[in-house]
Motif scaffolding. Structure first.
Motif, PDB file in Angstrom:
ATOM      1  N   ASP A  43       0.880  -1.162   0.000  1.00 37.06           N
ATOM      2  CA  ASP A  43       0.000   0.000   0.000  1.00 37.06           C
ATOM      3  C   ASP A  43       0.920   1.215   0.000  1.00 37.06           C
ATOM      4  O   ASP A  43       1.414   1.638   1.035  1.00 37.06           O
ATOM      5  N   TRP A  46       0.399   4.158   2.411  1.00 39.49           N
ATOM      6  CA  TRP A  46       0.362   3.940   3.857  1.00 39.49           C
ATOM      7  C   TRP A  46       1.296   4.938   4.532  1.00 39.49           C
ATOM      8  O   TRP A  46       2.480   4.994   4.219  1.00 39.49           O
ATOM      9  N   VAL A  47       0.747   5.740   5.448  1.00 38.43           N
ATOM     10  CA  VAL A  47       1.584   6.776   6.044  1.00 38.43           C
ATOM     11  C   VAL A  47       2.038   6.402   7.444  1.00 38.43           C
ATOM     12  O   VAL A  47       1.299   5.817   8.235  1.00 38.43           O
ATOM     13  N   PRO A  49       4.007   8.931   9.791  1.00 40.09           N
ATOM     14  CA  PRO A  49       4.665  10.246   9.821  1.00 40.09           C
ATOM     15  C   PRO A  49       6.068  10.222  10.426  1.00 40.09           C
ATOM     16  O   PRO A  49       6.331   9.480  11.380  1.00 40.09           O
ATOM     17  N   GLN A  50       6.942  11.016   9.839  1.00 44.39           N
ATOM     18  CA  GLN A  50       8.317  11.146  10.309  1.00 44.39           C
ATOM     19  C   GLN A  50       8.590  12.613  10.593  1.00 44.39           C
ATOM     20  O   GLN A  50       7.877  13.483  10.120  1.00 44.39           O
ATOM     21  N   MET A  52      11.411  14.112   9.647  1.00 44.35           N
ATOM     22  CA  MET A  52      12.018  14.589   8.411  1.00 44.35           C
ATOM     23  C   MET A  52      12.077  13.405   7.470  1.00 44.35           C
ATOM     24  O   MET A  52      12.012  12.267   7.910  1.00 44.35           O
ATOM     25  N   VAL A  67       8.530  12.485   4.159  1.00 43.53           N
ATOM     26  CA  VAL A  67       8.224  12.886   5.529  1.00 43.53           C
ATOM     27  C   VAL A  67       7.008  12.130   6.074  1.00 43.53           C
ATOM     28  O   VAL A  67       6.806  12.032   7.278  1.00 43.53           O
ATOM     29  N   MET A  68       6.201  11.554   5.176  1.00 45.90           N
ATOM     30  CA  MET A  68       5.075  10.747   5.622  1.00 45.90           C
ATOM     31  C   MET A  68       5.459   9.266   5.730  1.00 45.90           C
ATOM     32  O   MET A  68       4.598   8.424   5.920  1.00 45.90           O
ATOM     33  N   VAL A 138     -13.158  24.778  -7.435  1.00 49.67           N
ATOM     34  CA  VAL A 138     -14.608  24.744  -7.246  1.00 49.67           C
ATOM     35  C   VAL A 138     -15.144  23.314  -7.290  1.00 49.67           C
ATOM     36  O   VAL A 138     -15.935  22.919  -6.439  1.00 49.67           O
ATOM     37  N   GLY A 140     -13.446  20.455  -7.086  1.00 51.86           N
ATOM     38  CA  GLY A 140     -12.681  19.417  -6.411  1.00 51.86           C
ATOM     39  C   GLY A 140     -11.582  18.865  -7.289  1.00 51.86           C
ATOM     40  O   GLY A 140     -11.711  18.794  -8.506  1.00 51.86           O
ATOM     41  N   ARG A 141     -10.478  18.501  -6.640  1.00 48.79           N
ATOM     42  CA  ARG A 141      -9.319  18.075  -7.405  1.00 48.79           C
ATOM     43  C   ARG A 141      -9.212  16.562  -7.432  1.00 48.79           C
ATOM     44  O   ARG A 141      -8.494  15.961  -6.650  1.00 48.79           O
ATOM     45  N   TRP A 228      -2.627  15.437  -1.813  1.00 49.32           N
ATOM     46  CA  TRP A 228      -1.664  14.526  -1.208  1.00 49.32           C
ATOM     47  C   TRP A 228      -2.097  13.070  -1.309  1.00 49.32           C
ATOM     48  O   TRP A 228      -1.280  12.173  -1.215  1.00 49.32           O
ATOM     49  N   ASP A 229      -3.411  12.820  -1.436  1.00 46.57           N
ATOM     50  CA  ASP A 229      -3.874  11.439  -1.331  1.00 46.57           C
ATOM     51  C   ASP A 229      -3.835  10.722  -2.670  1.00 46.57           C
ATOM     52  O   ASP A 229      -4.243   9.571  -2.762  1.00 46.57           O
ATOM     53  N   MET A 244      14.007  23.736   2.530  1.00 53.29           N
ATOM     54  CA  MET A 244      14.801  22.824   3.354  1.00 53.29           C
ATOM     55  C   MET A 244      14.955  21.468   2.667  1.00 53.29           C
ATOM     56  O   MET A 244      16.041  20.889   2.662  1.00 53.29           O
TER      57      MET A 244
ATOM     58  N   THR B 415       6.427  13.808  15.869  1.00 49.71           N
ATOM     59  CA  THR B 415       7.036  14.205  14.597  1.00 49.71           C
ATOM     60  C   THR B 415       6.982  15.720  14.401  1.00 49.71           C
ATOM     61  O   THR B 415       7.999  16.397  14.464  1.00 49.71           O
ATOM     62  N   GLN B 491       0.263  16.253   8.102  1.00 48.87           N
ATOM     63  CA  GLN B 491       0.565  14.909   8.600  1.00 48.87           C
ATOM     64  C   GLN B 491      -0.629  14.289   9.317  1.00 48.87           C
ATOM     65  O   GLN B 491      -0.884  13.098   9.189  1.00 48.87           O
ATOM     66  N   GLN B 498      -6.364   7.315   7.579  1.00 49.23           N
ATOM     67  CA  GLN B 498      -5.860   5.945   7.528  1.00 49.23           C
ATOM     68  C   GLN B 498      -6.298   5.145   8.756  1.00 49.23           C
ATOM     69  O   GLN B 498      -6.748   4.005   8.645  1.00 49.23           O
ATOM     70  N   GLU B 511     -14.538  17.895  -0.539  1.00 45.28           N
ATOM     71  CA  GLU B 511     -14.186  18.156  -1.926  1.00 45.28           C
ATOM     72  C   GLU B 511     -12.824  17.599  -2.306  1.00 45.28           C
ATOM     73  O   GLU B 511     -12.111  18.151  -3.133  1.00 45.28           O
TER      74      GLU B 511
END
Lengths: 285, 657
Positions: A43, A46-47, A49-50, A52, A67-68, A138, A140-141, A228-229, A244, B415, B491, B498, B511
């Motif tokens: 997957d 699947w995140v 988080p970190q 960095m 970073v995820m 407007v 949705g993306r 992001w998804d 950075m 984090t 994050q 999830q 949206e």
């Protein structure tokens, strides 16, 4: 088909195009096969988080983690496949619309042509990027809206190009002959005119593909495209907008960048070779 | 918990999790140890909660241990008159501009309020680490419950910057500004007890020339403020009564010139405010910077620096600017910490405080109904919260508990928060409710198994083809998550979705992605409708009064969950009732409040954060220890309050890395 024979002959005289098409084949194949395999086993979204991004050495993966906490190597394949699919979708649909409008306009000429071309002119005047960004906000993306709105604003050049080609075909004797024989217009267009336009469509299809990849990655990178998804090369490249990351975490933005650059270069070389093939004056061979 | 809409915007526009302030109540450290008078010395000992005077939640104490308590720079300070070398340069990382309306009765922006604190005026009465009033300020405060009066007594001689003595008549003048019918600011607020002053109603309606409830002694050094309605128990806390004077001799001519309505545009409310603070505004570059010169007649002593330059910069630039030695002091964001640890700069250090801001994750359960009207259709009461009537599963307490127990605050605190955030074990915040927080309470902990069990026991056992749970009637159910993008939410949101998928709850972004900030506010905050969004987090600046009514009353505009219930309203009522003057009763009410949130989960607090300030090594006497003398002496230089008269500089320019 004639264009492919000519293209093969052209390749013998254009090593850039030859290398490009081989690389392109490798890239496309590995992307689709790789993404299929990776999607099956992992997957990728699947995140974990970190603080960095985690370097390749520290994470024991080929291209590190972002970073995820997502494996950048796996993500790259899936993202590349999605970006390619979007680009293919946009190119396909914009050609579908452009071809229809262009051929009708060119074949019938006169008032039909005039009306359709004024519509195309007006539509082309709309500031494309701005409107697409607003529409995406407007509505949705999502991938379908993305393909829809990019298509809506990229078919006009296709229509103009194919109208010009259709106009010149219309003057040909075979069309006049068909008309004299009483063949219905629709049959003339589909069975007689279209096969003669394939050269132009194929050549421009490849060039449009490169442009579509560019627009998708550009918009997503700037944050106006996919979110992001949904893994895409542009979303991966978003990392490069963080100073950075740009300075310290090469692995989160270099691989997608290289892939985009190489793919677009190859597509362009191949597309240019194909275009030359359609124009006897430009051919190398 | 008093807050102003504009401040809310400021907080959220920057980060949900960074500090901000409240206009008239300022953040504070939590110690009673005397301040260091020079550089160096013993580390400050913090007192743990339950030990009496100065409670602080043990988890916060632990986080604070990572930071120095004060600068240990004992080099001699540059003498006064060293020119531009001896100017303290303060960087304010922000994403907005400086509004420049400093006057205490009118400012509505955190940065403006901080400038007012330095160069204008501040509260005449001081308060202690528990936010209770003390008698150590410029004036003493006496509360006579029988007569329903507050008696202020000036115990110190203080002068405005132009040498005119400060009297309590200047405080009366502040009330006259705030109560005036043409007043344009936001301080005519029940939370400051302003409308409750006797005679204020007549004055505010324009029927009287003066406020009859404000009675001055002959020498203008004693003021009795009479109130109409009995004062609530929250009056015990700092920030619950307006006590900041405005110089009558300075502002009255301005009002004569432009009227009350035009005052906020007058230069005497902006570049030329007159105060009694340690610094005097010299020049203001509109929107960008403020330069202040020292006030040698300051009541606590002349400042050690030759000037203070406050400049705004984008917050992303703060780490590199500090590293380059561009600033002496700059407010740091937690999001900047990654860069800090990457470079490990040695030319400056970070100081931390419990932040005066928090983020609350809300579950939206309704909207506002129509305002109450009389028979003729005139509005006589505020609109009240109305629960949504479509019985969406979010109304089910098991769903809310499962959602809450699946929010992994620990990971984000590790984090994004670099272990300096603490997953809040309670809905109360240690910034203002420290004495009431039960330190043994675990709160809502991250536990996916528990979430699954809660859902199973509540009957959500059927699942669809994708593994998502169906609602009790066997229909698909889904929840909408609305959020703007920032380093924390970038994050938190994917992780939450999830985790919720893991327990079988389908949660989708509104949206399909992060929301535009303005759209987010319109959709969840500034609407009376039942919002299409079920889950969202919102940041808040905290006042010093822990009374939760302004966030949770059924008429409160900021009741973001749009939630109310009889039991809930009863606790709110108890906290404000006369019984709550009894400390034990109040503590019990707050305990029930915590318990109610734990059981019914209309919302949960995200984390308790620290505010960070970066201080260059050439700065001396910087400390986070607050002194209880009426002014937030060195200890209070959070993002709210940047400098004071004790700060000195020991090198000709800030050290660079």
């Amino acid at each position: 088909m004639r264009i492919f024979k000519l293209f093969l002959r052209e390749l013998k005289h254009d090593y850039f195009a030859l290398v490009s098409i081989i690389m392109l084949a490798i890239i496309f194949l590995s992307i689709y096969i790789g993404a299929f395999v990776i999607d099956h086993f992992y997957d990728v979204m699947w995140v974990t988080p970190q603080r960095m991004p985690v370097s390749p050495e520290a994470s024991g993966t080929l291209l590190g983690l972002d970073v995820m906490g997502r494996n950048q190597f796996h993500l790259l394949f899936v993202a590349a496949r999605n970006s390619l699919n979007i680009a293919l979708g946009v190119t396909f649909f914009s050609f579908a619309i452009g071809l229809t409008v262009g051929v009708i306009s060119g074949f019938y000429g006169g008032r039909t042509d005039n009306v359709l071309m004024r519509i195309v002119d007006t539509w082309s005047m709309i500031p494309f990027l701005m409107v697409v960004i607003v529409l995406l906000v407007v509505f949705g993306r999502t991938v379908p809206t993305f393909i829809l709105f990019l298509t809506l604003f990229s078919w006009m050049t296709r229509a103009r190009l194919l109208r010009a080609a259709a106009l010149s075909q219309r003057q040909m004797d075979y069309i006049s002959a068909s008309k004299t024989l009483g063949t219905p217009n629709i049959v003339i267009i589909v069975r007689e005119m279209l096969p003669n336009l394939v050269d132009i469509v194929v050549a421009n299809f490849v060039l449009t593909l490169a442009a579509s990849i560019g627009i998708e990655t550009g918009l997503s990178m700037l944050g106006f495209g996919l979110g992001w998804d949904y893994p895409s090369l542009g979303v991966m490249l978003q990392n490069a907008t963080n100073p950075m990351y740009l300075q310290h975490f090469w692995w989160v933005w270099t691989p997608p960048l290289i892939l985009v650059v190489v793919t677009m270069l190859c597509v362009n070389f191949v597309g240019n070779a194909l275009q030359r093939v359609t124009d006897p004056k430009q051919r190398f061979a | 918990m008093k807050k102003l809409v504009i401040l809310l915007l400021v907080v959220m526009a920057v980060f949900a999790a960074c500090g901000n302030n409240d206009g008239d109540g300022y953040g504070e450290g939590r110690q009673e140890t005397p301040p260091p008078t020079g550089g160096g010395g013993e580390p400050v000992e913090f007192v743990e909660a339950g030990d009496g005077d100065s409670p602080m939640h043990p988890a916060l104490l632990e986080a604070l241990r990572a930071f120095p308590a004060y600068t240990t720079n004992d080099a001699p300070v540059l003498p006064r008159g060293s020119g531009t070398d001896n100017i303290l340069r303060i960087g304010v990382g922000t994403s907005s501009t400086l509004i420049g309306l400093f006057l205490g009765t009118h400012n509505a922006d955190a940065n403006d309020a901080s400038i007012n604190e330095l160069a204008g005026s501040y509260s005449l009465v001081s308060w202690d680490a528990n936010n209770l009033w003390t008698q150590n300020g410029i004036a003493t405060l006496e509360l006579d419950r029988e007569a329903n009066v507050i008696i202020l007594n000036m115990q110190e001689y203080v002068y405005w910057h132009d040498g005119v003595p400060l009297t309590l008549d200047d405080l009366v003048f502040a009330y006259e500004i705030i109560g005036h019918p043409e007043y344009t600011g936001q301080r005519f607020s029940p939370e400051l007890q302003v409308p409750n002053v006797r005679g204020m109603a007549e004055y505010h309606a324009g029927q009287a020339d003066y406020i009859s409830g404000l009675v001055l002694s002959n020498n203008n050094r004693t003021l009795r403020i009479y109130y109409v309605d009995p004062l609530p128990p929250s009056t015990l806390f700092a920030g619950s009564v307006w006590l900041q004077p405005i110089p009558r001799h300075w502002i009255e001519p301005a009002i004569a010139e432009v009227g009350h309505y035009g005052l906020q545009g007058h230069i005497r409310a902006r570049d030329q405010i007159l105060g009694f603070g340690p610094f005097i505004i010299e020049t203001v570059v509109a929107g960008e910077s403020v330069f202040m010169i020292p006030n040698d007649n300051y009541r606590q002593g002349a400042p050690l620096v030759d000037g203070v330059l406050v400049e705004l910069l984008p917050f992303e630039m703060v780490p590199s600017a500090m590293r380059a030695g561009d600033f002496d002091i700059a407010a740091y964001q937690t999001a900047n910490l990654s860069e800090f640890y990457l470079h490990n700069p040695t030319n400056y250090s970070l100081f931390g405080w419990p932040a005066g801001a928090t983020t609350i994750i809300n579950f939206r359960m309704g909207g506002f109904g129509e305002p109450e009207t009389d028979d003729d259709g005139n509005v006589i009461g505020a609109a009240r919260v109305q629960a949504r009537d479509d019985d969406h599963p979010i109304m089910n307490v098991a769903i809310r508990r499962a959602l809450a127990h699946s929010i992994d605050r620990e990971t984000i605190a590790h984090t994004v928060g670099h272990d300096m955030w603490i997953p809040a074990p309670s809905i109360l915040h240690p910034f203002n409710a420290s004495p009431f927080i039960d330190i043994n309470r675990q709160g809502i902990v991250f536990d996916l198994e528990l979430s699954n069990r809660i859902l199973d026991e509540a009957g959500f056992t059927q699942r669809d083809a994708e593994g998502y749970r169906l609602d009790l009637d066997g229909n698909h159910m889904y929840f909408v998550y609305g959020q703007q993008s920032n380093p924390t939410h970038d994050q938190l949101v994917p992780l939450n979705i999830q985790n919720w998928r893991e327990i079988g709850l389908r949660v989708e972004m509104f949206e399909g992605g992060f929301m535009d900030w303005g759209l987010f506010l319109d959709t969840v905050a500034f609407t009376d409708e039942v919002s299409p969004i079920h889950i969202f987090a919102m940041g808040w600046a905290l006042g010093m009064n822990p009374d939760p009514a302004s966030l949770w009353a059924d008429t409160a505009q900021f009741n973001m969950s749009r939630y109310s219930s009889p039991g809930f309203a009863q606790i709110l009522y108890d906290i404000q009732s006369a019984n709550a003057w009894d400390a034990a009763f109040l503590a019990d009410a707050y305990d029930r409040w915590e318990q109610y949130f734990y059981e019914n989960v209309p919302a949960l607090q995200f984390t308790w954060n620290l505010d960070l300030v970066a201080v260059n090594n050439r700065v001396t006497n910087f400390s986070r220890v607050r002194v209880d003398n009426g002014y937030n002496e060195p200890g209070n230089m959070t993002t709210d309050s940047w400098a004071n008269h004790l700060i000195g500089l020991t090198a000709r320019s800030p050290y660079a890395n």
